[in-house]
Design an enzyme around this catalytic site. Structure first.
Site, PDB file in Angstrom:
ATOM      1  N   ILE A 338      57.929 121.357 103.582  1.00  0.00           N
ATOM      2  CA  ILE A 338      57.705 120.007 103.049  1.00  0.00           C
ATOM      3  C   ILE A 338      56.333 119.904 102.397  1.00  0.00           C
ATOM      4  CG2 ILE A 338      57.353 117.600 103.739  1.00  0.00           C
ATOM      5  CD1 ILE A 338      59.604 118.083 105.851  1.00  0.00           C
ATOM      6  N   GLY A 341      53.059 124.366  98.693  1.00  0.00           N
ATOM      7  CA  GLY A 341      51.899 125.257  98.629  1.00  0.00           C
ATOM      8  C   GLY A 341      50.762 124.800  99.518  1.00  0.00           C
ATOM      9  N   GLU A 364      55.772 133.054 128.991  1.00  0.00           N
ATOM     10  CA  GLU A 364      56.583 132.463 130.057  1.00  0.00           C
ATOM     11  C   GLU A 364      58.037 132.953 129.979  1.00  0.00           C
ATOM     12  OE1 GLU A 364      55.172 130.619 132.306  1.00  0.00           O
ATOM     13  OE2 GLU A 364      53.371 129.805 131.392  1.00  0.00           O
ATOM     14  N   GLY A 365      58.231 134.118 129.384  1.00  0.00           N
ATOM     15  CA  GLY A 365      59.569 134.679 129.220  1.00  0.00           C
ATOM     16  C   GLY A 365      60.078 134.439 127.815  1.00  0.00           C
TER      17      GLY A 365
END
Length: 384
Positions: A338, A341, A364-365
């Protein structure tokens, strides 16, 4: 479970004001210097943010899980580095002691963690064991009234600032799997403990990680969490269940910030004689992001309420962590798109957030580990 809505509202209002007035204006400085200013750390101590999840009996605020995720939604509206500094004291750096520690261990360490006098850290990951945490090789050999630790831990959050480490080590070198792993509280000044250089990361400047090395590090036997060998892996998994809900909530908060920034930019940016927010393809990205954030927020709150009710939320925590962190990555990508550049340069916060949130799907996995946890729990439950 919300115990006192009025008190919670006051806390959340204070945190939101702190984020808006103090932390957001410092985001660029923290990114450039890779350091959270000392004055901010002092303010966090004054607000009691280091002890949010620590029991009141030991100087903390003892937030319920639902209250904690509501706090996470609020604190995550700014750079993740700020939350990371207090995160280990409230999460993986303290919860092993809270959940399974002896009364003596709780009295010795929790009040200092709650006040922010000391920083806690959680040392599980190793160079050769990340997702396969049960294969860790750091050893702890009993020698009289001490254990002698040897091994290396890697990517340890807040290690450069930490005063104590919750360390997972193998107390039975012959046994395989998690049942031979024990948890220890190791103080930073312990001879034989040393730190590696601070890691240079893709994002999250201001939040530090490094190796923690143990070379014949003698740890008093009284620092074995719970006073029992072989239960450390179970302790780690219980800590991670809670941590996964927290990170899911953080992912929701950051996604809300990124969407707010993207919406504001879309309403201000003019192309073809009108704000780009008027273009339907931009609206689709905004709408998809809003819907996914809403879904993740509902998931996290539901799982938190279940945990507060005493339910086993291993599956739900993994569902939340998987969905919310992946959602956060998608929102980050849309927000950059959105911005066009402008989203690729550091003049706008989204460039930094895009890099920062990539970590959420790993620690945390990883997402893939969450998928395995969910599926295995499903199969186990179906099998009776």
């Amino acid at each position: 479970m919300i115990r006192d809505q009025e008190t919670l509202t006051m806390l959340l209002d204070s945190v939101s004001r702190f984020v808006r007035e103090q932390l957001i204006p410092l985001e660029d400085e923290v990114a450039e210097t890779d350091q959270v200013p000392d004055r901010v750390v002092a303010q966090m101590r004054e607000l009691g943010l280091f002890g949010l999840a620590i029991p009141e009996a030991y100087g903390g605020l003892e937030l319920t899980m639902e209250e904690e995720v509501l706090f996470a939604f609020a604190i995550a509206k700014t750079s993740p580095a700020f939350r990371s500094l207090i995160g280990t004291n409230n999460g993986i750096g303290s919860q092993g002691i809270v959940i399974d520690g002896t009364e003596a261990q709780k009295r010795k360490y929790l009040p200092r963690l709650a006040s922010g006098e000391i920083i806690g850290s959680f040392a599980l990951t190793e160079p050769g064991s990340g997702s396969d945490a049960a294969s860790l090789r750091t050893s702890a050999v009993r020698d009289g009234d001490h254990y002698v630790l040897n091994g290396t831990k890697r990517f340890i959050t807040n290690a450069p600032e930490a005063s104590i480490f919750t360390v997972m080590a193998r107390t039975d070198p012959q046994a395989r799997g998690g049942h031979a792993i024990s948890a220890f509280i190791v103080e930073k000044e312990t001879p034989g403990l040393s730190l590696g250089k601070i890691d240079k990361k893709m994002g999250q400047q201001g939040a530090h990680t490094c190796d923690v090395v143990f070379e014949d590090c003698r740890v008093p036997a009284e620092n074995l969490i719970g006073g029992r060998e072989g239960v450390g892996f179970k302790t780690a998994m219980k800590v991670l269940d809670k941590g996964r809900l927290h990170i899911a909530a953080v992912s929701v908060g950051v996604a809300e910030r990124m969407l707010d920034d993207a919406l504001r930019y879309a309403m201000e940016r003019q192309q073809f004689g009108q704000p780009i927010a008027e273009f339907q393809l931009i609206q689709a990205m905004l709408a998809d992001s809003k819907a996914e954030i809403y879904a993740a927020r509902c998931m996290v709150l539901d799982a938190a309420q279940r945990r507060d009710a005493g339910q086993d939320v291993s599956t739900e925590a993994s569902c939340c962590k998987l969905f919310a962190t992946e959602m956060c990555g998608r929102v980050a990508d849309r927000a950059v798109q959105i911005h066009g550049g402008a989203g690729y340069v550091s003049d706008y916060a989204i460039e930094r957030f895009y890099r920062d949130v990539r970590l959420f799907r790993i620690y945390e996995g990883t997402t893939q580990i969450q998928q395995l946890v969910i599926a295995r729990n499903m199969i186990k439950e179906a099998g009776g």
